[in-house]
Write a protein that holds these residues in place. Sequence first.
Motif, PDB file in Angstrom:
ATOM      1  N   GLU A   1      49.711  47.460  32.353  1.00 44.93           N
ATOM      2  CA  GLU A   1      50.400  46.220  32.018  1.00 44.93           C
ATOM      3  C   GLU A   1      49.598  45.042  32.558  1.00 44.93           C
ATOM      4  O   GLU A   1      49.404  44.903  33.766  1.00 44.93           O
ATOM      5  CB  GLU A   1      51.827  46.233  32.586  1.00 44.93           C
ATOM      6  N   PHE A   2      49.103  44.196  31.625  1.00 49.32           N
ATOM      7  CA  PHE A   2      48.327  43.019  31.995  1.00 49.32           C
ATOM      8  C   PHE A   2      48.635  41.899  31.017  1.00 49.32           C
ATOM      9  O   PHE A   2      49.208  42.117  29.940  1.00 49.32           O
ATOM     10  CB  PHE A   2      46.829  43.334  32.043  1.00 49.32           C
ATOM     11  N   ASP A   3      48.246  40.687  31.380  1.00 51.93           N
ATOM     12  CA  ASP A   3      48.696  39.499  30.650  1.00 51.93           C
ATOM     13  C   ASP A   3      48.063  39.352  29.278  1.00 51.93           C
ATOM     14  O   ASP A   3      48.724  38.934  28.341  1.00 51.93           O
ATOM     15  CB  ASP A   3      48.427  38.233  31.474  1.00 51.93           C
ATOM     16  N   GLN A   4      46.773  39.640  29.165  1.00 50.93           N
ATOM     17  CA  GLN A   4      46.125  39.467  27.876  1.00 50.93           C
ATOM     18  C   GLN A   4      44.868  40.319  27.787  1.00 50.93           C
ATOM     19  O   GLN A   4      44.315  40.742  28.795  1.00 50.93           O
ATOM     20  CB  GLN A   4      45.798  38.001  27.614  1.00 50.93           C
ATOM     21  N   TYR A   5      44.445  40.540  26.560  1.00 51.57           N
ATOM     22  CA  TYR A   5      43.268  41.364  26.299  1.00 51.57           C
ATOM     23  C   TYR A   5      41.965  40.573  26.409  1.00 51.57           C
ATOM     24  O   TYR A   5      40.898  41.156  26.605  1.00 51.57           O
ATOM     25  CB  TYR A   5      43.340  41.952  24.884  1.00 51.57           C
ATOM     26  N   THR A   6      42.036  39.262  26.238  1.00 50.46           N
ATOM     27  CA  THR A   6      40.841  38.425  26.253  1.00 50.46           C
ATOM     28  C   THR A   6      40.716  37.757  27.614  1.00 50.46           C
ATOM     29  O   THR A   6      41.625  37.044  28.052  1.00 50.46           O
ATOM     30  CB  THR A   6      40.909  37.372  25.131  1.00 50.46           C
ATOM     31  N   LEU A   7      39.604  38.003  28.306  1.00 50.02           N
ATOM     32  CA  LEU A   7      39.434  37.635  29.700  1.00 50.02           C
ATOM     33  C   LEU A   7      38.245  36.694  29.878  1.00 50.02           C
ATOM     34  O   LEU A   7      37.334  36.657  29.043  1.00 50.02           O
ATOM     35  CB  LEU A   7      39.208  38.894  30.544  1.00 50.02           C
ATOM     36  N   THR A   8      38.259  35.958  30.986  1.00 49.44           N
ATOM     37  CA  THR A   8      37.191  35.007  31.299  1.00 49.44           C
ATOM     38  C   THR A   8      36.274  35.583  32.367  1.00 49.44           C
ATOM     39  O   THR A   8      36.738  36.065  33.412  1.00 49.44           O
ATOM     40  CB  THR A   8      37.776  33.670  31.786  1.00 49.44           C
ATOM     41  N   ALA A   9      34.986  35.570  32.104  1.00 48.84           N
ATOM     42  CA  ALA A   9      33.994  36.073  33.056  1.00 48.84           C
ATOM     43  C   ALA A   9      34.130  35.349  34.392  1.00 48.84           C
ATOM     44  O   ALA A   9      34.400  34.145  34.439  1.00 48.84           O
ATOM     45  CB  ALA A   9      32.592  35.889  32.488  1.00 48.84           C
ATOM     46  N   GLY A  10      33.957  36.115  35.481  1.00 54.85           N
ATOM     47  CA  GLY A  10      34.014  35.542  36.817  1.00 54.85           C
ATOM     48  C   GLY A  10      35.401  35.455  37.399  1.00 54.85           C
ATOM     49  O   GLY A  10      35.560  35.235  38.613  1.00 54.85           O
ATOM     50  N   GLU A  11      36.443  35.633  36.587  1.00 50.52           N
ATOM     51  CA  GLU A  11      37.807  35.577  37.098  1.00 50.52           C
ATOM     52  C   GLU A  11      38.286  36.968  37.501  1.00 50.52           C
ATOM     53  O   GLU A  11      37.605  37.967  37.286  1.00 50.52           O
ATOM     54  CB  GLU A  11      38.744  34.962  36.047  1.00 50.52           C
ATOM     55  N   GLU A  12      39.478  37.047  38.072  1.00 49.30           N
ATOM     56  CA  GLU A  12      40.032  38.319  38.505  1.00 49.30           C
ATOM     57  C   GLU A  12      40.884  38.932  37.402  1.00 49.30           C
ATOM     58  O   GLU A  12      41.712  38.266  36.782  1.00 49.30           O
ATOM     59  CB  GLU A  12      40.893  38.117  39.756  1.00 49.30           C
ATOM     60  N   PHE A  13      40.645  40.218  37.150  1.00 49.42           N
ATOM     61  CA  PHE A  13      41.478  40.965  36.216  1.00 49.42           C
ATOM     62  C   PHE A  13      42.507  41.734  37.028  1.00 49.42           C
ATOM     63  O   PHE A  13      42.166  42.469  37.959  1.00 49.42           O
ATOM     64  CB  PHE A  13      40.628  41.928  35.391  1.00 49.42           C
ATOM     65  N   LEU A  14      43.774  41.563  36.679  1.00 48.05           N
ATOM     66  CA  LEU A  14      44.874  42.199  37.390  1.00 48.05           C
ATOM     67  C   LEU A  14      45.693  43.006  36.400  1.00 48.05           C
ATOM     68  O   LEU A  14      46.103  42.492  35.351  1.00 48.05           O
ATOM     69  CB  LEU A  14      45.728  41.149  38.076  1.00 48.05           C
ATOM     70  N   ALA A  15      45.934  44.281  36.712  1.00 46.96           N
ATOM     71  CA  ALA A  15      46.740  45.144  35.853  1.00 46.96           C
ATOM     72  C   ALA A  15      47.632  46.028  36.703  1.00 46.96           C
ATOM     73  O   ALA A  15      47.172  46.657  37.662  1.00 46.96           O
ATOM     74  CB  ALA A  15      45.843  46.004  34.966  1.00 46.96           C
ATOM     75  N   ASP A  16      48.912  46.051  36.389  1.00 48.04           N
ATOM     76  CA  ASP A  16      49.849  46.966  37.029  1.00 48.04           C
ATOM     77  C   ASP A  16      49.826  48.286  36.264  1.00 48.04           C
ATOM     78  O   ASP A  16      49.965  48.302  35.036  1.00 48.04           O
ATOM     79  CB  ASP A  16      51.256  46.378  37.016  1.00 48.04           C
TER      80      ASP A  16
END
Length: 956
Positions: free
Chosen positions: A669-684
């Motif tokens: 479960e995560f907020d979106q499929y499209t992510l920004t380089a250098g940021e944190e990816f968070l998934a439950d």
Amino acid sequence: MACFSKNQPNALSSDSQEIILLDGSWKLALDSNKSLKTIPVLSDLKFDSSVVLPGSLSENKKGTLNNNHEVWGNLSLLYSFEGTAYYQRTIIIPANWNDKRIVFKMERTRKTAVWIDGKLIGTNPYLSTAQLYELKNLKPGKHELIVAVDNMVKEHPAGRSHMNEESTQTNWNGILGQIQLEATPKIFISKIRVFPNLKKKQATLELTLNNNIGNAQKGKIKIITTSFNSARKHTPKQVVFDFTINESNEKVEATIVFGEKMLLWDEFNPTLYQTKVFLELENGDTQQLERSFGMRLFTQNKSQFVINRNTTFLRGKHDACVFPLTGYAPMEVKEWVRVFKIAKNYGINHYRFHTWCPPEAAFAAADLVGIYLQPELPCWGELDAQEKGVSFKDINAVAFGSEKTKKGKKFNSKIKTQAEKYFQKDSEHILDDYGNYASFVMFALGNELKGNVEVMERLVDEIRSYDSNRRLYAQGSNNNFRDPKKGKNDDYFTTVRTSAKTWENYDNNTRISYSRADQFDGGIVNHLRPTTRTNFSKALQNTKVPIIGHETGQYSYYPDYNEIKKYKGVTKAWNLQLGEKLLKEKGMYKQWPDFFKATGKWASILYCEDMESGIRTPGFGGFQLLDLQDYPGQGTAIVGPLNTFMESKRTITPKKWREFSAPITILGEFDQYTLTAGEEFLADINIANYSNKNLKGKLSWSVKGIGQGEFMFSSKQGMISNAGQIKIKLPNLKEAKQTTLYLKLNGSKIIKSYPLWIYPVKKNIVIPENVIVSKELDDSTLRKLEAGGRILLIPEHDAIKENSVGGLFMTEFWSYKMFYKIAVNKGVEPSPGTLGLLIDDKHKALKGFPTEYHTNWQWWSAVHNSRPIILDDAPNGYKPIVQSIDNMWRSHKLGTLFEFKVGKGSVLVSSIDLTAIENTIEGNALYQSLLHYVGSNNMKPKTEIKAEELIRLIYK
């Protein structure tokens, strides 16, 4: 004619071992367009042809040859007949049947009448179960048997249902399954009901004894029970007792004690017992009956279903009796086992039979395979329609439609109409014949019913009482679907929403896709930015019984035109031939395999999200897919990973499908499929555990090329448990990258994967010096184009409105042919009708926007802000870079992104409003990628047209 025992699979029931089969040749007389409302004069009938039974008239090539090949909406019967057919043959009653009770049995047919030696025995209108006619005082020797079968739909109290729906189970005429004579003593057991009691580790058998002699009789009953379909064997102690019967019928009970060795039935271990009941009278006459059953308790605990104390989640399939070779349901256990095993291979553990009840073979097969069944009565839609053509004295009570006061009918709750009586009696037959099968766990009145709730409640209460509460009951599936309410005493609630429809608010929805005629913008999946956190918790807030998502999915696939040749039976796919013909006329026939593959991949992804939204909802009861297989009616609804023959389309494997349709599902479960380089990816990371045990172990994860890790987890049966949280810093990238989140329960085959797209940090759009971005083809732009200019044309949507269709992210809902008309009639803008994208994924214009050849989640903002342009007049064989795939009824060539050479220059046309999406991370990358391409030496369009042709092509 020989008298012998019919060899049946163990799971089927039987009431006698003395049987005469009546399979074979019968004489035939046809009376077209006439019903049994008027009993015929037998001497007027002309038996001038013959048929083979069991079978239908269509299989025997009787009736009217169909020459209408212009039907888009459904499959077509090659031979059709509506009216009354008369079947005649000679039967021979053997000498040893003298003074016995003789029954004529037809396992499945339509409304019938039966004559013996010219004498009318009776009539029977019931469709769902075997029809039994007792042939009283029949002496040994030859006799003439005539059966009339009436399949006139408008004359039948059941009205419209999948028992006689032309688009799936055809409105056949004939006799199917067992056609036989059975003999028993005149003191006989007519009914056996089994009541498992898991707590006491025993089962009670309720036997109904009938006395056709009149005076008191004595006898003995012996009951032998054993398990028969599992590696572990168990044979409880046999039961023997004496009886005396005085009345015409009475009930006796016997208890089978299983003890500690009792074997349970469920989807994981569908262990069955078979009980043989031997009746022996003092005069030596005997009867042997057989029943199979499972020791199980299927109930509900607040908002979820429970099987033998384990919480289960229903991963259901809608079934509309789609069997195109015969036009009717299989009558053999073997064939139903094959069908159920295919479904179970896709993670299905539940079948809902839409407005019909399958034959006994289906229940027996579901028992063997481990599938939870919900049959329905033959009720569909506006129930007051069932009263049409039915005469009855108390005309002041139109039971089902009386809430509509404009009809001028006053409802009297004390009066039961013929229709209500019919449905009540039909339900009793179903419960008598199939009620012992372990798989028969739920029962409902019908589909999307409207009408008098008091009558529906009364029916459910009477069914529950008659059945002694042996399963769960409900008024129907998705009743009054715009303002649904759970039935007062219903045990579960099957619905698309849990309260009155709110147009732009999805909080009460129980699925994520809808037609545009029924929910704003087609629902959550089409309207809201993609995420894996969607669930239906808000819809469940005020419910106290399990909620089942009604007809989940309905995502259209492109047809497989190779399928046409498979229709070698009674139905023909002339609807698909029409689509094939139109595509050839539009010059795109060579593209159909690509359309088929691309829509299949995308529809499967959509199904995944729809099912997973339900699975990740705490306390949700389950879903019923529409569908795992195609539905060949209602405009032709090609909506499954399997075709009408339950064959894989090979666009997704069963293994991949089970990632999101299985007893144990890993949920990222995560907020979106499209992510920004250098940021944190968070998934439950959660685990939905609807297996039959608690789980404990390690869960490993990896984001391909970026990082990996593992969690220790503990997952309680029947719960959604948190395994851990992924926190990972994404790398700084100069170019966009597609990657994958992989999840696996170590030491098992349980996996799950999610695609992810990582884009460089969003920047202001830079237009290369040699590129002109224009919103119109004005004279200045055209002069620069013809002189060698490089143009990125983004036409204003209002300017191309008449030569384009809307942007539809999901594939068309169900059937464009059906819902276009519904939307127009309701004053709602129809769906764009497209089926996703076919993408030249190697094209250099998309270098900065990683993609497959089909739609995926990163295309949401682009497609949502597009108006694909109709390019029907483009040069022969022309293919856009990104083509929106049109439905087969329209077959436009639709350009989302396309390019031409014009004069010395080149133009890339985007029907996507790139300026509207440049502030999204993925829209920014797509816009910049297209600009880089137009400004580079890579832009070399292969197709050249003139400026005036370009204008006509875009603007008409």
